[in-house]
Design a protein around this motif. Structure first.
Motif, PDB file in Angstrom:
ATOM      1  N   ILE A 143      -1.921  11.083  10.047  1.00 47.46           N
ATOM      2  CA  ILE A 143      -1.625  10.041   9.072  1.00 47.46           C
ATOM      3  C   ILE A 143      -1.799   8.707   9.753  1.00 47.46           C
ATOM      4  O   ILE A 143      -1.212   8.450  10.807  1.00 47.46           O
ATOM      5  CB  ILE A 143      -0.198  10.215   8.519  1.00 47.46           C
ATOM      6  CG1 ILE A 143      -0.149  11.483   7.643  1.00 47.46           C
ATOM      7  CG2 ILE A 143       0.213   8.984   7.710  1.00 47.46           C
ATOM      8  CD1 ILE A 143       1.219  11.887   7.231  1.00 47.46           C
ATOM      9  N   ARG A 144      -2.663   7.868   9.141  1.00 47.63           N
ATOM     10  CA  ARG A 144      -2.989   6.599   9.782  1.00 47.63           C
ATOM     11  C   ARG A 144      -2.057   5.501   9.298  1.00 47.63           C
ATOM     12  O   ARG A 144      -1.532   5.537   8.195  1.00 47.63           O
ATOM     13  CB  ARG A 144      -4.464   6.244   9.512  1.00 47.63           C
ATOM     14  CG  ARG A 144      -5.445   7.043  10.350  1.00 47.63           C
ATOM     15  CD  ARG A 144      -6.881   6.733   9.968  1.00 47.63           C
ATOM     16  NE  ARG A 144      -7.184   7.138   8.585  1.00 47.63           N
ATOM     17  CZ  ARG A 144      -7.573   8.371   8.249  1.00 47.63           C
ATOM     18  NH1 ARG A 144      -7.728   9.313   9.177  1.00 47.63           N
ATOM     19  NH2 ARG A 144      -7.827   8.675   6.997  1.00 47.63           N
ATOM     20  N   ARG A 145      -1.891   4.545  10.174  1.00 47.56           N
ATOM     21  CA  ARG A 145      -1.049   3.400   9.876  1.00 47.56           C
ATOM     22  C   ARG A 145      -1.612   2.607   8.688  1.00 47.56           C
ATOM     23  O   ARG A 145      -2.836   2.499   8.551  1.00 47.56           O
ATOM     24  CB  ARG A 145      -1.033   2.503  11.110  1.00 47.56           C
ATOM     25  CG  ARG A 145       0.023   1.453  11.135  1.00 47.56           C
ATOM     26  CD  ARG A 145      -0.141   0.621  12.372  1.00 47.56           C
ATOM     27  NE  ARG A 145       0.320   1.301  13.584  1.00 47.56           N
ATOM     28  CZ  ARG A 145       1.593   1.288  13.971  1.00 47.56           C
ATOM     29  NH1 ARG A 145       2.486   0.615  13.299  1.00 47.56           N
ATOM     30  NH2 ARG A 145       1.954   1.915  15.064  1.00 47.56           N
ATOM     31  N   GLY A 146      -0.753   2.111   7.845  1.00 48.57           N
ATOM     32  CA  GLY A 146      -1.178   1.238   6.767  1.00 48.57           C
ATOM     33  C   GLY A 146      -1.679   1.973   5.538  1.00 48.57           C
ATOM     34  O   GLY A 146      -2.250   1.357   4.645  1.00 48.57           O
ATOM     35  N   GLU A 147      -1.456   3.296   5.477  1.00 52.10           N
ATOM     36  CA  GLU A 147      -1.903   4.057   4.317  1.00 52.10           C
ATOM     37  C   GLU A 147      -0.723   4.587   3.539  1.00 52.10           C
ATOM     38  O   GLU A 147       0.343   4.818   4.094  1.00 52.10           O
ATOM     39  CB  GLU A 147      -2.728   5.263   4.771  1.00 52.10           C
ATOM     40  CG  GLU A 147      -4.170   4.931   5.065  1.00 52.10           C
ATOM     41  CD  GLU A 147      -4.986   6.200   5.318  1.00 52.10           C
ATOM     42  OE1 GLU A 147      -6.186   6.043   5.543  1.00 52.10           O
ATOM     43  OE2 GLU A 147      -4.419   7.310   5.291  1.00 52.10           O
ATOM     44  N   ALA A 201      15.900   1.548   2.940  1.00 53.61           N
ATOM     45  CA  ALA A 201      14.801   2.081   3.738  1.00 53.61           C
ATOM     46  C   ALA A 201      13.968   0.982   4.393  1.00 53.61           C
ATOM     47  O   ALA A 201      13.251   1.244   5.350  1.00 53.61           O
ATOM     48  CB  ALA A 201      13.914   2.968   2.868  1.00 53.61           C
ATOM     49  N   ILE A 202      14.077  -0.228   3.877  1.00 50.21           N
ATOM     50  CA  ILE A 202      13.210  -1.292   4.417  1.00 50.21           C
ATOM     51  C   ILE A 202      13.984  -2.360   5.178  1.00 50.21           C
ATOM     52  O   ILE A 202      13.383  -3.224   5.809  1.00 50.21           O
ATOM     53  CB  ILE A 202      12.409  -1.989   3.292  1.00 50.21           C
ATOM     54  CG1 ILE A 202      13.369  -2.624   2.281  1.00 50.21           C
ATOM     55  CG2 ILE A 202      11.465  -1.003   2.614  1.00 50.21           C
ATOM     56  CD1 ILE A 202      12.668  -3.477   1.232  1.00 50.21           C
ATOM     57  N   VAL A 203      15.314  -2.287   5.166  1.00 54.29           N
ATOM     58  CA  VAL A 203      16.115  -3.394   5.686  1.00 54.29           C
ATOM     59  C   VAL A 203      15.850  -3.646   7.161  1.00 54.29           C
ATOM     60  O   VAL A 203      15.915  -4.779   7.633  1.00 54.29           O
ATOM     61  CB  VAL A 203      17.621  -3.145   5.419  1.00 54.29           C
ATOM     62  CG1 VAL A 203      18.136  -1.962   6.237  1.00 54.29           C
ATOM     63  CG2 VAL A 203      18.439  -4.388   5.733  1.00 54.29           C
ATOM     64  N   HIS A 204      15.494  -2.592   7.905  1.00 48.57           N
ATOM     65  CA  HIS A 204      15.280  -2.750   9.340  1.00 48.57           C
ATOM     66  C   HIS A 204      13.798  -2.816   9.689  1.00 48.57           C
ATOM     67  O   HIS A 204      13.422  -2.630  10.846  1.00 48.57           O
ATOM     68  CB  HIS A 204      15.969  -1.616  10.097  1.00 48.57           C
ATOM     69  CG  HIS A 204      15.598  -0.243   9.585  1.00 48.57           C
ATOM     70  ND1 HIS A 204      15.751   0.121   8.264  1.00 48.57           N
ATOM     71  CD2 HIS A 204      15.088   0.847  10.208  1.00 48.57           C
ATOM     72  CE1 HIS A 204      15.342   1.384   8.106  1.00 48.57           C
ATOM     73  NE2 HIS A 204      14.932   1.835   9.278  1.00 48.57           N
ATOM     74  N   SER A 205      12.951  -3.090   8.651  1.00 48.76           N
ATOM     75  CA  SER A 205      11.504  -3.218   8.829  1.00 48.76           C
ATOM     76  C   SER A 205      10.896  -2.061   9.621  1.00 48.76           C
ATOM     77  O   SER A 205      10.294  -2.262  10.676  1.00 48.76           O
ATOM     78  CB  SER A 205      11.159  -4.527   9.553  1.00 48.76           C
ATOM     79  OG  SER A 205      11.787  -5.594   8.953  1.00 48.76           O
ATOM     80  N   PRO A 206      11.016  -0.836   9.109  1.00 50.69           N
ATOM     81  CA  PRO A 206      10.449   0.311   9.836  1.00 50.69           C
ATOM     82  C   PRO A 206       8.933   0.331   9.680  1.00 50.69           C
ATOM     83  O   PRO A 206       8.389  -0.313   8.789  1.00 50.69           O
ATOM     84  CB  PRO A 206      11.084   1.505   9.122  1.00 50.69           C
ATOM     85  CG  PRO A 206      11.299   1.023   7.726  1.00 50.69           C
ATOM     86  CD  PRO A 206      11.626  -0.434   7.837  1.00 50.69           C
ATOM     87  N   SER A 207       8.243   1.087  10.545  1.00 52.76           N
ATOM     88  CA  SER A 207       6.793   1.156  10.423  1.00 52.76           C
ATOM     89  C   SER A 207       6.357   2.305   9.519  1.00 52.76           C
ATOM     90  O   SER A 207       5.215   2.332   9.078  1.00 52.76           O
ATOM     91  CB  SER A 207       6.158   1.286  11.812  1.00 52.76           C
ATOM     92  OG  SER A 207       6.756   2.346  12.520  1.00 52.76           O
ATOM     93  N   VAL A 247       3.544  -1.025   1.263  1.00 54.08           N
ATOM     94  CA  VAL A 247       2.497  -0.641   2.212  1.00 54.08           C
ATOM     95  C   VAL A 247       1.762  -1.877   2.691  1.00 54.08           C
ATOM     96  O   VAL A 247       1.278  -2.674   1.892  1.00 54.08           O
ATOM     97  CB  VAL A 247       1.504   0.349   1.564  1.00 54.08           C
ATOM     98  CG1 VAL A 247       0.469   0.795   2.574  1.00 54.08           C
ATOM     99  CG2 VAL A 247       2.255   1.532   0.989  1.00 54.08           C
ATOM    100  N   THR A 248       1.759  -2.058   3.998  1.00 49.35           N
ATOM    101  CA  THR A 248       1.058  -3.191   4.603  1.00 49.35           C
ATOM    102  C   THR A 248       0.218  -2.613   5.720  1.00 49.35           C
ATOM    103  O   THR A 248       0.358  -1.428   6.050  1.00 49.35           O
ATOM    104  CB  THR A 248       2.052  -4.195   5.202  1.00 49.35           C
ATOM    105  OG1 THR A 248       2.733  -3.560   6.285  1.00 49.35           O
ATOM    106  CG2 THR A 248       3.067  -4.678   4.174  1.00 49.35           C
ATOM    107  N   PRO A 249      -0.644  -3.402   6.332  1.00 50.77           N
ATOM    108  CA  PRO A 249      -1.433  -2.850   7.449  1.00 50.77           C
ATOM    109  C   PRO A 249      -0.558  -2.287   8.567  1.00 50.77           C
ATOM    110  O   PRO A 249      -0.974  -1.399   9.293  1.00 50.77           O
ATOM    111  CB  PRO A 249      -2.216  -4.072   7.929  1.00 50.77           C
ATOM    112  CG  PRO A 249      -2.337  -4.946   6.722  1.00 50.77           C
ATOM    113  CD  PRO A 249      -1.083  -4.742   5.930  1.00 50.77           C
ATOM    114  N   GLU A 250       0.671  -2.769   8.684  1.00 50.05           N
ATOM    115  CA  GLU A 250       1.534  -2.274   9.763  1.00 50.05           C
ATOM    116  C   GLU A 250       2.431  -1.133   9.304  1.00 50.05           C
ATOM    117  O   GLU A 250       3.113  -0.522  10.114  1.00 50.05           O
ATOM    118  CB  GLU A 250       2.441  -3.392  10.316  1.00 50.05           C
ATOM    119  CG  GLU A 250       1.744  -4.327  11.273  1.00 50.05           C
ATOM    120  CD  GLU A 250       0.796  -5.256  10.519  1.00 50.05           C
ATOM    121  OE1 GLU A 250       1.219  -5.783   9.465  1.00 50.05           O
ATOM    122  OE2 GLU A 250      -0.359  -5.422  10.944  1.00 50.05           O
TER     123      GLU A 250
END
Ligand SMILES: Nc1ncnc2c1ncn2[C@@H]1O[C@H](COP(=O)(O)OP(=O)(O)O)[C@@H](O)[C@H]1O
Ligand SMILES: [Mg+2]
Lengths: 373, 217
Positions: free
Chosen positions: B26-30, B153-159, B186-189
């Motif tokens: 699984i690639r990043r940003g997808e 799920a997003i509060v700690h800015s997970p990848s 979904v962002t590039p990171e």
């Protein structure tokens, strides 16, 4: 909250037990303090053991009364066996259960005798070697039919007549002078049919001076051989108090312990049930980063909090129980600050211990299992 | 994220092979959707990807790290820092309010209290719940609860954000709302992995992975 009740009950029982026994012991002491705490006796070696050099001598009394803290003192010698005693009429069989003593007046006062009728010996009786006697109220009843009767009458001790000078009342619990016929101390040096081989110096001290006086007495009485003397000090106040407390405490503290254990088991059980109910929450916390240790700590903290609440409530209840009991018995309320501070601490520690098992269970929750919907 | 020959067997009276040799990258940003019939092993796969469970055999590389070499404590902190979770059953803590729930991932990372509250508030505003900060989960609708979960799920800015049937308990309207929200995360990171039954969800994914009987096909 309900589960903290068990802990509260245990702590309450413990605090009340300690408080009530301390208050009761204090009250018991107050009764016995005056008499038991101020009496010191010095026993001379038995006279016929010739190697011993400490002997009773009449002037020892003067040296002893000069000591700080001494109120009264005097020699008291006891006749061997039970000499025959009878009244003037010889109408009854001689009475042979009485103790015959030879005492300096100070010795009798120091032993706690108070005059009921007639009067005490004086120096004149001693110096003139008068044949006089004092009888205890028990003896007076036996010899003359009435507690106060006797002064002016005759009493025969080993067939020698003595004039009864007075009747005294022995303090409760003093076996030494209760039921006795007392001759002046000059008689101790030998009377027909009487042998006095046991002698004591009886000393009445001021309150609190007993220990100090007891230490000094042997050197004042027999400086040449202080070790020959046996000093009988009053039972130490603290040990007396502890003795009274220990008996009742052991029982009730046992009960307190049992209810504390039951309370702890209750807390533990409820906490364990809550671990089962909150599996999802535990799993979620583990998923978002709580370590096993953090989860365990959370549950221990919760039970410790419950235990602390129980401890505080129990301590407060225990204080009330102690106060109510003491008031009802009009005792002084005695509560050790250690107990007051210790109650909540013991409650908290109990809670903490109760939390160990649920905490371990909580730390074993697998997040993947717990979060399965 | 790379799985090589990953198997998972649940021991028990009758051992269950939930995963049988999964290879997956699984690639990043997808955005990846994992679909398949019930009992196929989707949740098991997601749990392994989310470090909530460990494979029986095989290798799982996360950002180049072999996770089988990590101790439990390290897995826990890796989860805390890099991963965010959304579950079908929301899994909100009932006695905490929204801010308290959203703060949870920050609690064990030593964020100062005030900073935690600020980040949690920001996350709740981002999911459109800025007006319900102090509400208890019980007072919220299903859609709102799941949005609180998304905020958490997003509060700690997970990848990586992992969602197990996030719309499974929601009606169509709320599902759409929550999926829009997730899609926008979904962002590039940042990657998004969603286990779902829902065709409209898989339709908006960059990639669909189909799991049947413990294998990817
Ligand atoms: N903890 C477990 N113990 C035993 N069997 C399990 C466990 N978790 C999942 N399974 C089994 O593994 C298989 C896959 O489960 P799961 O991954 O939940 O499937 P899905 O999410 O695709 O419906 C199922 O047969 C399920 O019963
Ligand atoms: Mg599933």
């Amino acid at each position: 909250m309900l589960t903290a009740l068990g802990v509260a009950f245990g702590i309450c029982a413990a605090v009340a037990t300690l408080g009530i026994t301390a208050s009761a012991a204090q009250a018991v002491n107050a009764k016995f303090d005056e008499l038991t705490a101020t009496e010191v006796r010095v026993r001379f070696p038995v006279l016929d053991s010739s190697a011993r050099v400490a002997r009773p001598e009449v002037d020892q009394r003067l040296r002893v009364t000069e000591l700080n803290g001494v109120r009264d003192a005097g020699l008291v010698a006891q006749a061997d066996g039970h000499p025959a005693i009878s009244n003037i009429r010889h109408d009854d069989a001689p009475w042979s259960e009485a103790t015959v003593l030879a005492a300096q007046d100070g010795g009798l006062t120091a032993a706690g005798a108070t005059m009921l009728s007639g009067r005490m010996f004086d120096v004149g009786h001693e110096n003139r070697h008068d044949r006089v006697a004092l009888v205890d109220s028990v003896a007076a009843t036996r010899l003359f039919g009435e507690a106060g009767a006797g002064p002016g009458a005759m009493v025969f001790v080993a067939d020698v007549p003595y004039v009864v000078l007075g009747v005294y009342q022995a303090p409760a619990g003093n076996a030494g002078i209760t039921g006795a016929v007392v001759l002046p101390y000059w008689a101790a040096s030998g009377q027909p049919g009487l042998r006095f081989s046991v002698s004591e110096m009886v000393v009445r001290t001021q309150l609190g001076a007993a220990d100090q006086v007891a230490r000094e007495l042997p050197f004042v009485i027999a400086p040449q051989a202080p070790d020959d003397l046996a000093v009988l000090v009053p039972p130490d106040l603290r040990s007396l108090r502890a003795g009274v407390e220990r008996e009742t405490q052991a029982l009730f503290l046992g009960l307190a312990l049992v209810s504390l254990v039951i309370g702890a088991l209750g807390v533990s059980n409820v906490s364990y049930v809550s671990v089962l109910e909150r599996r999802a929450e535990i799993g979620l916390r583990r998923a978002v980063g709580a370590s096993r240790r953090a989860v365990a700590a959370q549950f221990c903290l919760e039970t410790a909090g419950l235990g602390l609440v129980g401890g505080v409530v129990g301590t407060i209840a225990g204080i009330h129980v102690t106060a109510a009991t003491s008031l009802a018995k009009s005792w002084l309320v005695i509560l050790d600050p250690m107990v007051l501070g210790g109650g909540p601490v013991v409650g908290m520690v109990t809670g903490l211990l109760a939390g160990v098992y649920p905490a371990i269970a909580a730390s074993r929750v697998q997040p993947a299992d717990a979060l399965r919907s | 994220m790379q799985l090589t020959d990953v198997t998972k067997t649940f021991a028990g009276a009758a051992a269950v092979s939930a995963l049988r040799g999964v290879n997956l990258e699984i690639r990043r940003g997808e955005m990846t959707a994992i679909v398949g019939p019930s009992g196929a092993g989707k949740s098991t796969l997601l749990n392994i990807l989310g470090l909530l469970d460990v494979p029986t055999s095989g290798r799982y590389l996360l950002d180049g790290t072999d996770t089988s070499m990590l101790r439990e404590r390290e897995l826990t902190s890796l989860r805390a820092v890099s991963l965010g979770f959304v579950f079908q059953a929301f899994h909100l803590v009932a006695h905490l309010n929204c801010v308290g729930n959203v703060m949870l991932p920050l609690v064990h990372q030593g964020w100062p209290r005030r900073e935690r509250a600020r980040l949690a508030t920001d996350a709740l505003v981002q999911v459109g719940l800025g007006h319900r900060l102090d509400a208890r989960p019980a007072t919220l609708s299903g859609g709102e609860r799941q949005r609180v979960a998304v905020a958490r799920a997003i509060v700690h800015s997970p990848s990586v954000i992992l969602c197990d049937e996030p719309t499974g308990n929601l009606d169509r309207e709320n599902s759409t709302h929550v999926m829009d929200l997730l899609r926008r995360l979904v962002t590039p990171e940042r990657s998004l992995i969603v286990v779902t039954h829902d065709d409209t969800v898989s339709a908006c994914a960059d990639r669909v992975v189909k799991v049947v009987d413990g294998a990817v096909c």
